[in-house]
Design a protein around this motif. Structure first.
Motif: not given
Length: 263
Positions: A44-48, A65-67, A72-73, A102-109
């Motif tokens: 999911i490229p940065f500009d998207r 849009v984010f959802r 789609e991915a 946007y409310g996604y709480d199980s996310v990290g880098i």
């Protein structure tokens, strides 16, 4: 948040092998295809995940849009997501910050980047099968970390809010928010691991810049287009800072006075 905001290379490898996480590569498509990617990662490229219609290039795309991008991915909103790039995590951090808003709480880098990963782990050039996922939009947190220009103007008049400019020295010298402290986001990056520095090292950098280390300190971060501030936001949050907010429009949206210094 129960899910860690930063995961080491080995932790990502272990969780990916156990199918506990979903991997998102936010690099350009040619990098993903030609150079390779983490096994199983989708692109999911940065500009998207920026608002293409906004005059301010740092604006988030909107929850729907984010959802749709995740759908789609083939990304499920209920399963933990780990994002990565090949720039010390700065673009991936923008993805994670967007997800948090946007409310996604199980996310990290991935605490490092693609270069750090491939030192000790395999890469892949096959594109995984993507089936569109379904699911409702998560519920955003009651208090968004985003502050508006009007709020920034009000907070600048207060003495208990610390404004941090995450840009380079020359940018800061050309013009910064009145009273803002410069903390180049790269000062918090470990050159060896290519990820964020340890909690103790981050504290040392903050002290060097006369930034309070009390975890309840009200902080507002900004840059030019809300990319670099995202990395600093995640690092501060990951070591317990509770009251960190971001000026999404940053200097692309600011129309008030600026201070200038010699560089």
């Amino acid at each position: 948040m129960s899910f860690p905001l930063r995961l080491s290379v080995d932790a990502v490898a272990d969780r990916a092998e156990a199918a506990e996480i979903q991997l998102v590569d936010v690099r350009e498509p040619w990098e993903y295809d030609a150079i390779g990617h983490l096994p199983g990662a989708v692109n999911i490229p940065f500009d998207r995940f920026r608002d293409a219609q906004s005059d301010e290039p740092g604006t988030l795309p909107g929850a729907a849009v984010f959802r749709s991008l995740l759908s789609e991915a083939g990304i499920f909103p209920e399963k933990p997501i780990v994002a990565y790039d090949d720039m010390h995590g700065v673009f991936a951090s923008r993805f994670v910050l967007t997800a948090i808003v946007y409310g996604y709480d199980s996310v990290g880098i991935l605490d490092g980047d693609f270069t750090a990963w491939k030192r000790s782990h395999p890469i892949d050039r096959d594109t995984p099968t993507k089936n569109k996922t379904e699911g409702s939009l998560p519920t955003p947190p009651p208090a968004s970390p985003i502050v508006s220009t009007d709020t920034v103007q009000s907070l600048l008049a207060e003495t208990d809010t610390t404004f941090i400019d995450t840009r380079e020295q020359d940018e800061y010298a050309d013009g910064h928010l009145p009273g803002a402290i410069r903390l180049d986001w790269m000062e918090l990056v470990d050159p060896d691991t290519r990820g964020g520095k340890s909690e103790q090292e981050i504290e040392s950098v903050l002290i060097k810049h006369a930034i309070p280390t009390e975890r309840s300190t009200p902080i507002v971060l900004y840059c030019n287009t809300a990319r670099r501030l995202s990395h600093t936001y995640l690092l501060l949050r990951s070591i317990g800072f509770e009251n960190v907010r971001i000026y999404e429009g940053s200097l692309a949206a600011w129309d008030g006075p600026l201070e200038q210094t010699s560089s």
